[in-house]
Design a protein around this motif. Structure first.
Motif, short mmCIF file in Angstrom:
data_model
loop_
_atom_site.label_atom_id
_atom_site.label_comp_id
_atom_site.label_asym_id
_atom_site.label_seq_id
_atom_site.Cartn_x
_atom_site.Cartn_y
_atom_site.Cartn_z
N ASP A 194 0.87 -1.17 0.00
CA ASP A 194 0.00 0.00 0.00
C ASP A 194 0.90 1.22 0.00
OD1 ASP A 194 -1.66 2.11 0.60
OD2 ASP A 194 -2.37 1.31 2.52
N TYR A 195 0.94 1.95 -1.11
CA TYR A 195 1.88 3.07 -1.23
C TYR A 195 1.67 4.12 -0.15
CZ TYR A 195 4.37 7.09 -3.04
OH TYR A 195 5.22 8.17 -3.15
N ALA A 196 0.44 4.30 0.28
CA ALA A 196 0.13 5.38 1.23
C ALA A 196 0.46 5.03 2.68
CB ALA A 196 -1.34 5.76 1.12
N HIS A 197 0.65 3.77 2.99
CA HIS A 197 0.89 3.35 4.37
C HIS A 197 2.02 2.34 4.43
CE1 HIS A 197 -3.33 4.77 4.54
NE2 HIS A 197 -2.93 5.27 5.69
N PRO A 198 3.13 2.67 5.12
CA PRO A 198 3.39 3.95 5.76
C PRO A 198 3.67 5.03 4.72
CG PRO A 198 5.32 2.55 5.89
CD PRO A 198 4.23 1.71 5.31
N PRO A 199 3.62 6.31 5.11
CA PRO A 199 3.84 7.39 4.16
C PRO A 199 5.21 7.28 3.49
CG PRO A 199 2.95 8.24 6.21
CD PRO A 199 3.31 6.81 6.47
N ARG A 200 5.28 7.68 2.22
CA ARG A 200 6.53 7.64 1.47
C ARG A 200 6.86 9.02 0.91
NH1 ARG A 200 4.49 2.50 1.38
NH2 ARG A 200 6.06 0.85 1.53
N ASP A 201 8.11 9.17 0.52
CA ASP A 201 8.62 10.43 0.00
C ASP A 201 8.15 10.57 -1.46
OD1 ASP A 201 10.17 12.49 -1.04
OD2 ASP A 201 11.96 11.92 0.08
N ASP A 202 7.04 11.28 -1.67
CA ASP A 202 6.43 11.36 -2.99
C ASP A 202 7.39 11.91 -4.05
OD1 ASP A 202 4.10 10.37 -1.95
OD2 ASP A 202 3.12 12.32 -1.77
N GLU A 203 8.15 12.91 -3.70
CA GLU A 203 9.07 13.53 -4.67
C GLU A 203 10.10 12.52 -5.16
OE1 GLU A 203 12.20 17.30 -5.03
OE2 GLU A 203 11.18 16.88 -3.13
N LEU A 204 10.67 11.76 -4.23
CA LEU A 204 11.67 10.76 -4.60
C LEU A 204 11.06 9.65 -5.44
CD1 LEU A 204 14.56 9.58 -4.23
CD2 LEU A 204 13.66 8.36 -2.25
N TYR A 205 9.93 9.11 -4.98
CA TYR A 205 9.31 7.99 -5.69
C TYR A 205 8.82 8.41 -7.07
CZ TYR A 205 9.50 4.62 -1.88
OH TYR A 205 9.93 3.74 -0.92
N LEU A 206 8.28 9.60 -7.16
CA LEU A 206 7.79 10.07 -8.46
C LEU A 206 8.92 10.14 -9.48
CD1 LEU A 206 5.41 11.10 -10.09
CD2 LEU A 206 5.88 13.41 -9.22
N ASN A 207 10.09 10.55 -9.04
CA ASN A 207 11.25 10.60 -9.94
C ASN A 207 11.55 9.21 -10.51
OD1 ASN A 207 13.79 11.53 -11.13
ND2 ASN A 207 14.77 10.45 -9.44
N TYR A 208 11.46 8.17 -9.67
CA TYR A 208 11.75 6.81 -10.15
C TYR A 208 10.58 6.25 -10.95
CZ TYR A 208 16.22 6.40 -7.78
OH TYR A 208 17.53 6.55 -7.43
N PHE A 209 9.36 6.50 -10.52
CA PHE A 209 8.21 6.02 -11.27
C PHE A 209 8.21 6.56 -12.70
CE2 PHE A 209 5.67 5.47 -7.10
CZ PHE A 209 6.05 4.14 -7.01
N ARG A 210 8.64 7.79 -12.86
CA ARG A 210 8.69 8.38 -14.20
C ARG A 210 9.68 7.67 -15.11
NH1 ARG A 210 8.49 14.62 -11.99
NH2 ARG A 210 6.23 14.94 -12.26
N GLN A 211 10.67 7.00 -14.52
CA GLN A 211 11.66 6.27 -15.31
C GLN A 211 11.17 4.88 -15.71
OE1 GLN A 211 15.82 6.61 -13.79
NE2 GLN A 211 14.90 7.89 -12.20
N CYS A 212 10.04 4.47 -15.16
CA CYS A 212 9.48 3.15 -15.47
C CYS A 212 8.44 3.27 -16.58
CB CYS A 212 8.81 2.55 -14.23
SG CYS A 212 9.94 2.24 -12.86
N ASP A 213 8.36 2.24 -17.41
CA ASP A 213 7.33 2.21 -18.45
C ASP A 213 5.99 1.77 -17.89
OD1 ASP A 213 8.87 2.67 -21.13
OD2 ASP A 213 10.12 1.32 -19.95
N TYR A 214 6.04 0.84 -16.92
CA TYR A 214 4.82 0.36 -16.28
C TYR A 214 5.07 0.17 -14.79
CZ TYR A 214 3.34 -0.75 -21.03
OH TYR A 214 3.01 -0.66 -22.35
N ILE A 215 4.02 0.39 -14.00
CA ILE A 215 4.05 0.14 -12.56
C ILE A 215 2.91 -0.82 -12.27
CG2 ILE A 215 3.85 1.13 -10.26
CD1 ILE A 215 4.61 3.79 -12.29
N VAL A 216 3.23 -2.00 -11.81
CA VAL A 216 2.24 -3.04 -11.56
C VAL A 216 1.78 -2.99 -10.11
CG1 VAL A 216 1.80 -5.52 -11.55
CG2 VAL A 216 3.22 -4.53 -13.35
N ASN A 217 0.48 -2.91 -9.91
CA ASN A 217 -0.13 -3.03 -8.58
C ASN A 217 -0.85 -4.36 -8.49
OD1 ASN A 217 0.25 -0.26 -7.24
ND2 ASN A 217 -0.55 0.28 -9.24
#
Length: 404
Positions: free
Chosen positions: A154-177
């Motif tokens: 669950d990305y929201a729990h515990p809280p995560r560093d949105d700025e850092l994760y967003l930088n890496y997510f942008r480098q991915c073509d797909y994010i699987v949940n």
């Protein structure tokens, strides 16, 4: 390849891949674990990373691990000093700072090609299956035409560093949940990456699990005539291990003839605390720690109730397995519990924490007819989801995520 849900989910995924279609390399930080022998022979296993211990970095081992890994790299050690001060003096941001520190040290890792002598090899696709640190490594150190990150939490729990994760997510073509609830939690926090997100259920084979249960060990106390409660989980804070002893004590004081069994390892300190707590609360003879096994399925088959007292979860595979064995299930109200148990049709969902798992178990213990009803309801379902593998093929080969 330790005995945990993510590793089992990964093995199930591997078991469905068409190896005439792809050549598959598997990078393990450490080439070890009880499940290592279950990796298909078609997979080329690469292991033995120089900084393998960094993937298991925690607050308890951080100083020792970093010193051991980077003792010959004084510049690396100096670079993390500010992070340690921030962790010490800004405790409310400790987890955010620790993640940024890990990514800072990642800069000193060799690239995959450098470390394993693969020259300029570029993969068609790279998949970071195990968690966020493997995603960081994949994005920064692996050459691939497609990059796919797998989120089991669950990305929201515990809280995560949105700025850092967003930088890496942008480098991915797909994010699987692995569930709709996990997907919604991520997209709500980071709507910018919604177009990259794919829901792909963990693959499990009911037939395979039943076959495994036929030769696995089961409960040895055959003369026990009460109700067996089983949890298959890591003994750690996330899984709510500390709720078990007080809940078990309450149930015993109320006259329920139960034993609670736990399969799984975990933090050594947490295991010791649990044992001491059981002794102090006079429930030691009713709490049975079975340790780790690569085949818990005969235990799941033979238990009366399956329980998971987690504080937070993505979509726990052990609950999926308990459903396949048609067991009455008691869980806390983690993110995907309602989705996973179909709003209570396939199990009892308590509230959060100790009180939540207590109420869920009490409801099941008080009603044999409810337990039978849940068993029958699970038996009506077809839990096989092997068709999910087609989503992986589409991510590797198809540019249009909307087709998935």
């Amino acid at each position: 390849m330790n005995c945990a849900g993510t590793e089992k989910a990964f093995l199930s995924l591997l078991g469905e891949i068409d190896f005439s279609r792809y050549d598959v390399d598997l990078l393990l930080a450490k080439k070890e674990g009880l499940l290592l022998e279950q990796i298909p022979k078609e997979v080329n296993v690469i292991g033995g990373m120089k900084y393998a211990d960094m993937f298991l970095l925690s607050g308890k081992n951080a100083v020792k691990t970093i010193l051991r890994c980077f003792c010959t790299r004084p510049v690396a050690l100096l670079s993390v000093v500010p992070y340690f001060f921030k962790i010490l003096f800004v405790p409310q941001k400790r987890s955010f700072t620790a993640t940024r520190m890990w990514c800072r040290l990642l800069k000193y890792f060799k690239s995959f090609n450098e470390e394993f002598g693969t020259d300029d090899v570029e993969y068609d696709a790279a998949i970071a299956f195990w968690g966020d640190r493997t995603m960081f490594y994949m994005c920064d150190k692996v050459k691939a035409g497609r990059k796919i990150a797998w989120l089991h939490f669950d990305y929201a729990h515990p809280p995560r560093d949105d700025e850092l994760y967003l930088n890496y997510f942008r480098q991915c073509d797909y994010i699987v949940n692995v569930s709709a609830a996990c997907h919604e939690a991520l997209v709500k926090k980071l709507p910018e990456i919604a177009g990259k997100c794919v829901i792909m259920e963990n693959i499990r084979s009911p037939r395979q699990l039943v076959e495994l249960s036929l030769w696995g060990e089961s409960f040895k106390d055959r003369t026990f005539d009460g109700i067996r409660i089983l949890s298959v989980m890591r003994i750690c804070e996330q899984k709510g291990y500390d709720f078990i002893v007080p809940v078990l004590k309450r149930l015993l004081e109320e006259g329920y003839n139960v034993r609670w069994y736990i399969i799984g390892g975990g933090d050594e300190e947490a295991v010791v605390r649990m044992k001491v707590s059981a002794v102090d609360n006079n429930v030691a003879d009713r709490l049975i720690l079975l340790g780790t096994t690569d085949n818990p399925y005969a235990y799941i088959r033979d238990t009366d109730i399956f329980a998971l007292p987690s504080r937070y979860e993505g979509k726990p595979i052990t609950v999926e397995e308990a459903k396949m064995f048609c067991k009455p299930i008691a869980v806390t109200d983690y993110l995907s519990a309602d989705e996973q148990l179909e709003g209570g049709k396939l199990g009892v969902i308590g509230g959060a924490g100790e009180e939540g798992i207590y109420r869920a178990l009490k409801k099941l213990l008080d009603s044999k007819s409810l337990r039978e009803e849940l068993t029958l309801e699970c038996a009506k379902r077809d839990f096989g989801n092997q068709s999910e593998i087609n989503k992986l093929y589409a991510m590797i080969e198809d540019d249009n995520v909307n087709k998935l």
